[in-house]
Design an enzyme around this catalytic site. Sequence first.
Site, short mmCIF file in Angstrom:
data_model
loop_
_atom_site.label_atom_id
_atom_site.label_comp_id
_atom_site.label_asym_id
_atom_site.label_seq_id
_atom_site.Cartn_x
_atom_site.Cartn_y
_atom_site.Cartn_z
N THR A 120 -11.42 -0.98 0.70
CA THR A 120 -10.10 -0.62 1.23
C THR A 120 -9.99 0.83 1.63
O THR A 120 -8.96 1.25 2.15
CB THR A 120 -9.01 -0.90 0.18
N ASN A 149 1.97 -3.65 -4.87
CA ASN A 149 0.62 -3.27 -4.43
C ASN A 149 0.51 -1.79 -4.08
O ASN A 149 -0.58 -1.22 -4.18
CB ASN A 149 0.24 -4.12 -3.20
N LEU A 163 -5.49 -4.08 1.05
CA LEU A 163 -5.16 -5.24 0.23
C LEU A 163 -3.75 -5.74 0.48
O LEU A 163 -3.49 -6.95 0.46
CB LEU A 163 -5.32 -4.90 -1.25
N LYS A 173 -3.36 3.05 -13.91
CA LYS A 173 -3.56 1.60 -13.91
C LYS A 173 -3.51 1.04 -15.33
O LYS A 173 -3.08 -0.10 -15.54
CB LYS A 173 -4.86 1.25 -13.21
N TYR A 220 -5.94 8.33 -11.73
CA TYR A 220 -5.79 6.96 -11.22
C TYR A 220 -6.01 5.93 -12.32
O TYR A 220 -5.21 5.00 -12.49
CB TYR A 220 -6.77 6.73 -10.06
#
Length: 231
Positions: free
Chosen positions: A189, A80, A13, A160, A156
């Site tokens: 990705t 990112n 990304l 976020k 994870y």
Amino acid sequence: MSIALVTGANRGLGLETARQLVAAGFDVYTAARDGGKAARAAEELGARPLTLDVTDDDSVAAAAALVEREHGHLDVLVNNAAVRSELKPAADVGAAEALAVFDTNVIGVIRVMHAFLPLLKQSGRGVVVNVGSGTGSFGRVHDPARVESRLVEIPYTASKAALAMLTVQYAKAHPGLRINVVDPGRTATGMNSLPGVQPVEAGAAPIVRAARFTPEDPTGGFFDAAGASPW
């Protein structure tokens, strides 16, 4: 020409976001912790390479100093860079791997924001896009109709969710900037653990859209390809 910086821009990304920003007329820094990878990405895209390891204070400070010397300001920052630990049962997740994920995905953003906020303020129209995830949305993980509600992944998803709150706090603290979080969607990705992934071009599109926000656009929001998204 507007100056943009994308962290983790050597692949996935980040690379595609940098590509689309270059195509939109931005002067882009492709930032990566490996200087050689940053240089290869920059050469491929017609961008500027920048060595920047979001887990290292000195690296981040040196990167900000370089941008200040070369331009004196920064118009767009795309946070990112992110990592994902091995997917395993929640009971098997230890503190060390959680710390590693949070150091990049959360503390890394704080490091970068601390270093680059003065340059973003010098822009007069500074924009920050934090690349989030639907798995960090409380609204989605509590909606049984959403695929995110069926995923259990520590740390994870927690990182976020923390990134979303950081976005709100920075937006409140700096109302002159446009600071938003964008969920790119389930994108192919190599990091995604959810099914039904889309091509990287589609995932980068809402990031680039938010990167082009003007002072009249929202700040402190959560967006995806469809627009405003539930927290």
